[in-house]
Structures are given as structure tokens and as C-alpha cells.
Design a protein around this motif. Structure first.
Motif, PDB file in Angstrom:
ATOM      1  N   ARG A  73       0.858  -1.184   0.000  1.00 43.88           N
ATOM      2  CA  ARG A  73       0.000   0.000   0.000  1.00 43.88           C
ATOM      3  C   ARG A  73       0.898   1.239   0.000  1.00 43.88           C
ATOM      4  N   LYS A  74       0.849   1.990  -1.087  1.00 42.84           N
ATOM      5  CA  LYS A  74       1.678   3.184  -1.202  1.00 42.84           C
ATOM      6  C   LYS A  74       0.848   4.432  -0.912  1.00 42.84           C
ATOM      7  N   ARG A  75       1.506   5.405  -0.302  1.00 39.59           N
ATOM      8  CA  ARG A  75       0.848   6.694  -0.084  1.00 39.59           C
ATOM      9  C   ARG A  75       1.905   7.782  -0.018  1.00 39.59           C
ATOM     10  N   LYS A  76       1.470   9.026  -0.223  1.00 35.75           N
ATOM     11  CA  LYS A  76       2.383  10.152  -0.218  1.00 35.75           C
ATOM     12  C   LYS A  76       2.428  10.802   1.158  1.00 35.75           C
ATOM     13  N   ARG A  78       3.401  14.204   3.612  1.00 35.02           N
ATOM     14  CA  ARG A  78       3.039  15.621   3.486  1.00 35.02           C
ATOM     15  C   ARG A  78       3.986  16.363   2.554  1.00 35.02           C
ATOM     16  N   LYS A  79       5.223  15.861   2.449  1.00 30.89           N
ATOM     17  CA  LYS A  79       6.194  16.477   1.554  1.00 30.89           C
ATOM     18  C   LYS A  79       6.022  16.039   0.109  1.00 30.89           C
ATOM     19  N   GLY A  80       5.108  15.090  -0.120  1.00 27.72           N
ATOM     20  CA  GLY A  80       4.881  14.607  -1.480  1.00 27.72           C
ATOM     21  C   GLY A  80       5.730  13.432  -1.892  1.00 27.72           C
ATOM     22  N   ASP A  81       6.468  12.846  -0.917  1.00 21.96           N
ATOM     23  CA  ASP A  81       7.288  11.676  -1.225  1.00 21.96           C
ATOM     24  C   ASP A  81       6.487  10.393  -1.009  1.00 21.96           C
ATOM     25  N   TRP A  82       6.854   9.342  -1.752  1.00 26.92           N
ATOM     26  CA  TRP A  82       6.161   8.068  -1.621  1.00 26.92           C
ATOM     27  C   TRP A  82       6.744   7.242  -0.473  1.00 26.92           C
ATOM     28  N   MET A  83       5.857   6.690   0.343  1.00 24.25           N
ATOM     29  CA  MET A  83       6.218   5.688   1.325  1.00 24.25           C
ATOM     30  C   MET A  83       5.308   4.481   1.110  1.00 24.25           C
ATOM     31  N   ALA A  84       5.571   3.386   1.819  1.00 27.37           N
ATOM     32  CA  ALA A  84       4.768   2.180   1.605  1.00 27.37           C
ATOM     33  C   ALA A  84       4.573   1.431   2.920  1.00 27.37           C
ATOM     34  N   VAL A  85       3.431   0.783   3.029  1.00 25.75           N
ATOM     35  CA  VAL A  85       3.171  -0.176   4.100  1.00 25.75           C
ATOM     36  C   VAL A  85       3.009  -1.529   3.425  1.00 25.75           C
ATOM     37  N   VAL A  86       3.936  -2.442   3.734  1.00 21.82           N
ATOM     38  CA  VAL A  86       4.011  -3.727   3.045  1.00 21.82           C
ATOM     39  C   VAL A  86       3.536  -4.836   3.978  1.00 21.82           C
ATOM     40  N   THR A  87       2.647  -5.682   3.492  1.00 20.85           N
ATOM     41  CA  THR A  87       2.226  -6.861   4.244  1.00 20.85           C
ATOM     42  C   THR A  87       3.173  -8.011   3.935  1.00 20.85           C
ATOM     43  N   ILE A  88       3.772  -8.578   4.990  1.00 21.34           N
ATOM     44  CA  ILE A  88       4.700  -9.695   4.861  1.00 21.34           C
ATOM     45  C   ILE A  88       4.043 -10.944   5.426  1.00 21.34           C
ATOM     46  N   ASP A  89       3.920 -11.984   4.610  1.00 23.36           N
ATOM     47  CA  ASP A  89       3.359 -13.265   5.046  1.00 23.36           C
ATOM     48  C   ASP A  89       4.484 -14.250   5.355  1.00 23.36           C
ATOM     49  N   SER A  94       0.886 -12.943   9.294  1.00 22.67           N
ATOM     50  CA  SER A  94       1.369 -11.793   8.541  1.00 22.67           C
ATOM     51  C   SER A  94       1.662 -10.634   9.474  1.00 22.67           C
ATOM     52  N   CYS A  95       2.498  -9.715   8.995  1.00 22.83           N
ATOM     53  CA  CYS A  95       2.847  -8.519   9.754  1.00 22.83           C
ATOM     54  C   CYS A  95       2.977  -7.367   8.765  1.00 22.83           C
ATOM     55  N   GLU A  96       3.197  -6.175   9.305  1.00 17.56           N
ATOM     56  CA  GLU A  96       3.335  -4.996   8.465  1.00 17.56           C
ATOM     57  C   GLU A  96       4.752  -4.450   8.541  1.00 17.56           C
ATOM     58  N   ALA A  97       5.263  -4.023   7.396  1.00 20.26           N
ATOM     59  CA  ALA A  97       6.580  -3.392   7.318  1.00 20.26           C
ATOM     60  C   ALA A  97       6.397  -1.983   6.754  1.00 20.26           C
ATOM     61  N   VAL A  98       6.760  -0.970   7.540  1.00 23.87           N
ATOM     62  CA  VAL A  98       6.616   0.423   7.127  1.00 23.87           C
ATOM     63  C   VAL A  98       7.909   0.856   6.448  1.00 23.87           C
ATOM     64  N   VAL A  99       7.812   1.280   5.196  1.00 27.14           N
ATOM     65  CA  VAL A  99       8.979   1.653   4.404  1.00 27.14           C
ATOM     66  C   VAL A  99       8.896   3.153   4.117  1.00 27.14           C
ATOM     67  N   PHE A 100       9.735   3.926   4.799  1.00 27.30           N
ATOM     68  CA  PHE A 100       9.722   5.374   4.623  1.00 27.30           C
ATOM     69  C   PHE A 100      10.376   5.762   3.304  1.00 27.30           C
ATOM     70  N   PRO A 101      10.165   7.015   2.837  1.00 31.95           N
ATOM     71  CA  PRO A 101      10.600   7.398   1.482  1.00 31.95           C
ATOM     72  C   PRO A 101      12.053   7.090   1.156  1.00 31.95           C
ATOM     73  N   VAL A 104      12.185   3.481   0.397  1.00 30.67           N
ATOM     74  CA  VAL A 104      11.501   3.187  -0.862  1.00 30.67           C
ATOM     75  C   VAL A 104      12.430   3.484  -2.033  1.00 30.67           C
ATOM     76  N   GLU A 105      13.150   4.608  -1.926  1.00 28.41           N
ATOM     77  CA  GLU A 105      14.092   4.966  -2.985  1.00 28.41           C
ATOM     78  C   GLU A 105      15.211   3.948  -3.098  1.00 28.41           C
ATOM     79  N   LYS A 106      15.638   3.417  -1.953  1.00 34.25           N
ATOM     80  CA  LYS A 106      16.766   2.483  -1.926  1.00 34.25           C
ATOM     81  C   LYS A 106      16.366   1.065  -2.302  1.00 34.25           C
ATOM     82  N   PHE A 107      15.179   0.631  -1.835  1.00 38.73           N
ATOM     83  CA  PHE A 107      14.792  -0.777  -1.997  1.00 38.73           C
ATOM     84  C   PHE A 107      13.518  -0.959  -2.812  1.00 38.73           C
ATOM     85  N   GLY A 108      13.077   0.090  -3.495  1.00 42.24           N
ATOM     86  CA  GLY A 108      11.797   0.036  -4.196  1.00 42.24           C
ATOM     87  C   GLY A 108      11.662  -1.102  -5.177  1.00 42.24           C
TER      88      GLY A 108
END
Length: 230
Positions: A73-76, A78-89, A94-101, A104-108
Motif C-alpha cells: 500500500r503506497k501513499r504520499k 506531506r512532503k509529497g514523497d512516496w512511502m509504503a506499508v508492506v504486508t509480509i506473510d 502476517s505482519c506490516e513493514a513500514v517503508v519510509f521514502p 523506498v528509494e533504496k529498496f523500491g
């Protein structure tokens, strides 16, 4: 008039990987197995937590969870950068992994559904539906985790019981898997001592299931351990 040929054409059977992929695509879940079982040794050697145990981890604790990318699940921000919340099974849920911008740029390129990955970072508060959650610092494909995280391959030897023939076969097995990771021998003399030493000349190998299988077929299961980088 010739009767129509109703026979089906010959076709190659699906591989296990293809079967699981089609099950997930058509049913929404795996039926006959789980892709993570192909990486059982990587999960055991490099994963510090499962999706279940992550729920009970304090915020800020270092964690590493091995699993399959199930949803992104990707979202922007406030600065307009993309971050993601990834579901890992994994095999326990399952759990959630929060990937900050910056991550995302490094491991997208690794954020792809059904990718097998080791996700490392810091424990966070509970995600949705009481799932464990972590803040991501690093993502490594499971098929590469041994070569990228292993600091040394430690091989357990016991004396007495080591013969020249066994040592010769061990030498051939190590030579067949030459790589960049150094080897350590951990020699145990029962009820006496244990010593760790480097072979001379230094031996370097490529860690992986093939090397582990080759060495453990000679010395027994559990004789190969990885020393990991911090």
C-alpha cells in the motif's frame, strides 16, 4: 469422415513454484504448500522474529522477519514523497513493514508481490488487526541473504573421528563452492576443549544450500553455521 480428436495435447507438468503461484492467483491463498518452505534454512539462520512473535516486541528493538511480500500500500507523505506499508506473510501469519521514502528509494525494486525477502529494522507499535509492525532499515532477497549477510562459515569438526578420507572430501566440497566468505573450523575434543581456527591457506566459499548440503552430508546436520555481520 474422421472423428474429431478430443485428446488433450501433451504438456509439461507445472513446477511446484508455478502450482503455488496459480493457487494464490485463483484462490487468494496457497493450498498445497508455501513458497517460504524453500528458504527454511535462511529463515532459521537470519530471521530473529516471526509475524507472531513480532506482536510482542518492544518498540525500537532490532528485528528481522523473513517472508513473502503479500501486498503493498503506497501513499504520499506531506512532503509529497512516496512511502509504503508492506504486508509480509510467513508460515505463522502476517505482519506490516513500514517503508519510509528514503528506504523506498533504496529498496523500491524489491517491493514486488510474491517476492521472498528478509526485512530488517526496528519494532514498532501494533499494525491493523493487531498485527506486528516494524520500521524498515534493510531489505534483502532471501536467495541472496547468505552471501550478503554472512561474515564467516563455521564448520564443526569432532576429534577423534576425523579421517584423512573425510578431510579430503571436505576439501573437495569447499573447493567446489569457492566464493568470498571465509571459513572457520570449530574443532571439539569431547570432554577436553574446543578451538576455532582458520584453515591455512585461507579458504573462502559461497554460502548457500548447496554448500550446506555437501558439508553436512559428510559431517552431519548442524555442522554448518553462519557467523553474521551485525
Amino acid at each position: 469422415r474422421q472423428a474429431p480428436d478430443d485428446s488433450l495435447p501433451d504438456a509439461q507438468p507445472w513446477t511446484d513454484h508455478e502450482t503455488l503461484g496459480y493457487e494464490k492467483e485463483s484462490l487468494g491463498f496457497y493450498l498445497s504448500g508455501h513458497p517460504l518452505t524453500d528458504y527454511s534454512r535462511e529463515v532459521e539462520d537470519f530471521g530473529t522474529h516471526t509475524s507472531r512473535s513480532l506482536r510482542h516486541t518492544a518498540a525500537g528493538d532490532g528485528v528481522a522477519v523473513a517472508g513473502m511480500v503479500a501486498a503493498i500500500r503506497k501513499r504520499k507523505t506531506r512532503k509529497g514523497d512516496w512511502m509504503a506499508v508492506v504486508t509480509i506473510d510467513d508460515l505463522e501469519g502476517s505482519c506490516e513493514a513500514v517503508v519510509f521514502p528514503s528506504m523506498v528509494e533504496k529498496f523500491g525494486e524489491l517491493l514486488v508481490e510474491d517476492a521472498a525477502v528478509l526485512v530488517s529494522g526496528r519494532g514498532d507499535s501494533q499494525g491493523v488487526d493487531d498485527k506486528g509492525r516494524l520500521i524498515v532499515d534493510d531489505i534483502v532477497p532471501l536467495q541472496e541473504v547468505r552471501s550478503r549477510r554472512a561474515q564467516a562459515v563455521a564448520i564443526a569438526l569432532e576429534a577423534p573421528g576425523l579421517g584423512n578420507s573425510t578431510l579430503a572430501l571436505l576439501h573437495e566440497a569447499l573447493k567446489a563452492h569457492t566464493g568470498g566468505v571465509p571459513v572457520l573450523f570449530v574443532l571439539t575434543v569431547p570432554e577436553s576443549c574446543r578451538a576455532t581456527f582458520k584453515p591455512v591457506p585461507e579458504v573462502r566459499v559461497q554460502p548457500g544450500p548447496e554448500l550446506t548440503e555437501a558439508v553436512e552430508s559428510l559431517l552431519g546436520r548442524g555442522s554448518v553455521k553462519l557467523r553474521m555481520r551485525a
